[in-house]
Design a protein around this motif. Sequence first.
Motif, PDB file in Angstrom:
ATOM      1  N   GLY A 135     -10.190   1.137   2.073  1.00 54.55           N
ATOM      2  CA  GLY A 135      -9.102   2.075   1.856  1.00 54.55           C
ATOM      3  C   GLY A 135      -9.549   3.359   1.196  1.00 54.55           C
ATOM      4  O   GLY A 135     -10.675   3.461   0.693  1.00 54.55           O
ATOM      5  N   ILE A 136      -8.671   4.346   1.226  1.00 53.50           N
ATOM      6  CA  ILE A 136      -8.860   5.593   0.480  1.00 53.50           C
ATOM      7  C   ILE A 136      -7.984   5.457  -0.761  1.00 53.50           C
ATOM      8  O   ILE A 136      -6.748   5.476  -0.673  1.00 53.50           O
ATOM      9  CB  ILE A 136      -8.429   6.822   1.295  1.00 53.50           C
ATOM     10  CG1 ILE A 136      -9.147   6.869   2.648  1.00 53.50           C
ATOM     11  CG2 ILE A 136      -8.697   8.097   0.493  1.00 53.50           C
ATOM     12  CD1 ILE A 136     -10.641   7.105   2.559  1.00 53.50           C
ATOM     13  N   ARG A 166       0.790   2.901  10.552  1.00 54.15           N
ATOM     14  CA  ARG A 166       0.489   4.300  10.190  1.00 54.15           C
ATOM     15  C   ARG A 166      -0.295   4.375   8.872  1.00 54.15           C
ATOM     16  O   ARG A 166       0.027   5.165   7.987  1.00 54.15           O
ATOM     17  CB  ARG A 166       1.785   5.116  10.104  1.00 54.15           C
ATOM     18  CG  ARG A 166       2.571   5.153  11.401  1.00 54.15           C
ATOM     19  CD  ARG A 166       3.799   6.038  11.290  1.00 54.15           C
ATOM     20  NE  ARG A 166       4.572   6.037  12.522  1.00 54.15           N
ATOM     21  CZ  ARG A 166       4.309   6.806  13.590  1.00 54.15           C
ATOM     22  NH1 ARG A 166       3.271   7.620  13.550  1.00 54.15           N
ATOM     23  NH2 ARG A 166       5.065   6.744  14.673  1.00 54.15           N
ATOM     24  N   LEU A 167      -1.320   3.538   8.783  1.00 56.33           N
ATOM     25  CA  LEU A 167      -2.118   3.495   7.563  1.00 56.33           C
ATOM     26  C   LEU A 167      -3.593   3.827   7.810  1.00 56.33           C
ATOM     27  O   LEU A 167      -4.482   3.297   7.151  1.00 56.33           O
ATOM     28  CB  LEU A 167      -1.989   2.118   6.898  1.00 56.33           C
ATOM     29  CG  LEU A 167      -0.717   1.929   6.065  1.00 56.33           C
ATOM     30  CD1 LEU A 167      -0.551   0.482   5.641  1.00 56.33           C
ATOM     31  CD2 LEU A 167      -0.725   2.848   4.847  1.00 56.33           C
ATOM     32  N   ALA A 182       0.835  -1.206   0.000  1.00 56.08           N
ATOM     33  CA  ALA A 182       0.000   0.000   0.000  1.00 56.08           C
ATOM     34  C   ALA A 182       0.868   1.253   0.000  1.00 56.08           C
ATOM     35  O   ALA A 182       0.624   2.195  -0.758  1.00 56.08           O
ATOM     36  CB  ALA A 182      -0.928  -0.010   1.212  1.00 56.08           C
ATOM     37  N   LYS A 183       1.889   1.270   0.840  1.00 54.86           N
ATOM     38  CA  LYS A 183       2.768   2.437   0.910  1.00 54.86           C
ATOM     39  C   LYS A 183       3.513   2.635  -0.406  1.00 54.86           C
ATOM     40  O   LYS A 183       3.708   3.767  -0.858  1.00 54.86           O
ATOM     41  CB  LYS A 183       3.741   2.279   2.074  1.00 54.86           C
ATOM     42  CG  LYS A 183       3.070   2.380   3.439  1.00 54.86           C
ATOM     43  CD  LYS A 183       4.048   2.151   4.581  1.00 54.86           C
ATOM     44  CE  LYS A 183       3.360   2.271   5.924  1.00 54.86           C
ATOM     45  NZ  LYS A 183       4.281   2.031   7.055  1.00 54.86           N
ATOM     46  N   ALA A 184       3.914   1.534  -1.013  1.00 55.84           N
ATOM     47  CA  ALA A 184       4.614   1.622  -2.296  1.00 55.84           C
ATOM     48  C   ALA A 184       3.700   2.191  -3.379  1.00 55.84           C
ATOM     49  O   ALA A 184       4.160   2.860  -4.308  1.00 55.84           O
ATOM     50  CB  ALA A 184       5.132   0.246  -2.711  1.00 55.84           C
ATOM     51  N   ALA A 185       2.391   1.926  -3.253  1.00 55.04           N
ATOM     52  CA  ALA A 185       1.416   2.411  -4.230  1.00 55.04           C
ATOM     53  C   ALA A 185       0.909   3.809  -3.903  1.00 55.04           C
ATOM     54  O   ALA A 185       0.063   4.352  -4.623  1.00 55.04           O
ATOM     55  CB  ALA A 185       0.238   1.438  -4.313  1.00 55.04           C
ATOM     56  N   SER A 200      -4.299   5.144   3.551  1.00 49.78           N
ATOM     57  CA  SER A 200      -5.278   4.600   4.484  1.00 49.78           C
ATOM     58  C   SER A 200      -5.797   3.275   3.954  1.00 49.78           C
ATOM     59  O   SER A 200      -6.387   3.216   2.865  1.00 49.78           O
ATOM     60  CB  SER A 200      -6.462   5.563   4.671  1.00 49.78           C
ATOM     61  OG  SER A 200      -6.140   6.627   5.528  1.00 49.78           O
ATOM     62  N   VAL A 201      -5.600   2.204   4.722  1.00 50.67           N
ATOM     63  CA  VAL A 201      -6.100   0.891   4.317  1.00 50.67           C
ATOM     64  C   VAL A 201      -6.098  -0.042   5.528  1.00 50.67           C
ATOM     65  O   VAL A 201      -5.229   0.051   6.394  1.00 50.67           O
ATOM     66  CB  VAL A 201      -5.234   0.289   3.179  1.00 50.67           C
ATOM     67  CG1 VAL A 201      -3.821  -0.018   3.671  1.00 50.67           C
ATOM     68  CG2 VAL A 201      -5.875  -0.953   2.602  1.00 50.67           C
TER      69      VAL A 201
END
Length: 416
Positions: free
Chosen positions: A69-70, A140-141, A48-51, A55-56
């Motif tokens: 997710g957002i 931290r998502l 998710a962070k790489a993309a 927020s997920v």
Amino acid sequence: MSVEEFHISKLVLDKFCVAGINYHKAGAATRGMFSITPECFGDIASSAKAAGIKSVFVISTCNRTEIYGIADSVLQLVELLVPHTRGDKNSFFEFGYFKSGEHALDHIFNVAAGLDSQILGDYEILGQLKRAVDLSKKYRLVGPVMDRILNFVYQASKKIKTETNLSNGTVSVSFAAIELLQQTPDIENRAVLVIGAGKFGSTVCKNLKTYLPQTSVTIMNRTDETARALGEANKISFARYSEISAEIEKADIVVVCTNAKEPTVFPDYFKPGAEKIILDLSVPMNVHPDVKNASGIKVTDVDQISKSILDRTLAIRKAEVPKAQAIIDFYKKEFSTWLHEYHYALHLKTWKAKLNEIDTLHTQVCEFYNDKELIDETERVARAQKAVKQLAVNLKLRNDKGCQFISIINDYLQTR
């Protein structure tokens, strides 16, 4: 709300998405292919962070796996989830659901309230949801918009729990059996024999001791040591399985939880004319069909318990759905109000800092002020807070937004 504000709020809300698979369309085997462990979520978080997704979170239970997710598209969430499961995209698209915006918002409110649970009103899902969110926060998502959505979701779920009967009543067969026994006259002085010390029998024994503490309970099982251990753990009597006929004779109530493929309780265990209540909680039935024909013997099976207790409970819960939906609608409106004001929040924070800066510069360099007239930091912050609060009100109620920022500076500097 102006057209511009509505458009901005909708753009934000439309990015809130959910992709999932649950009991509505997918069987247990299919759902299991897409289950996620807490350890697996670490990999999803990295992806998710790489993309660029901030927020997920993923909730995974025996009845559902959902990723919230957002994101720019719900398909981004599918790409995050599926590669970390044992399933494939084709199956996920066949059995899954994909929602965004208002539809996704409705879904998470319904899930948290128990309106989308396999058993209507099941409140266990809220705890599972919170654990999933807590795990995501460790990575931290959970950003500010997602956090506020969840805040309103939790508030709605709590209010539904406390102000409606949506989660009240019996929904498990093991507890339904206890509720049925509570209706038995003079139950405190009856002797209960539980046959079967497996998971189901263990639950029945615990419930008997909790809700009918004065009732005498004896446990037996094909494996004597298992029954002995359960008896000791719950402080109830233990009897050897070889004494089943004698123990049935002594009992007033027999609860059968053996879950064997063939009957375990036979007609010759009962003396003619003896009055007994038999609860057969096994699937298939473990009480021989001919036992029902014996004089004085009343046999109640799982289906009958479901009809007499569980169906009544579900009927009561269904009647509470409109009340629950009204509570959800209220908190959705609260979120909508917060959301259309949110896009001012960062600007207001910036202007608060700017007012402090202007005030400090103004009083330090202007020769009209001496040191005695300089206000302290606490008062300066309070003045800035008051000014920004008024600016927020003006932005909400008035449309001439360009003038608001100039006015607030003038008003602020004139307040001494």
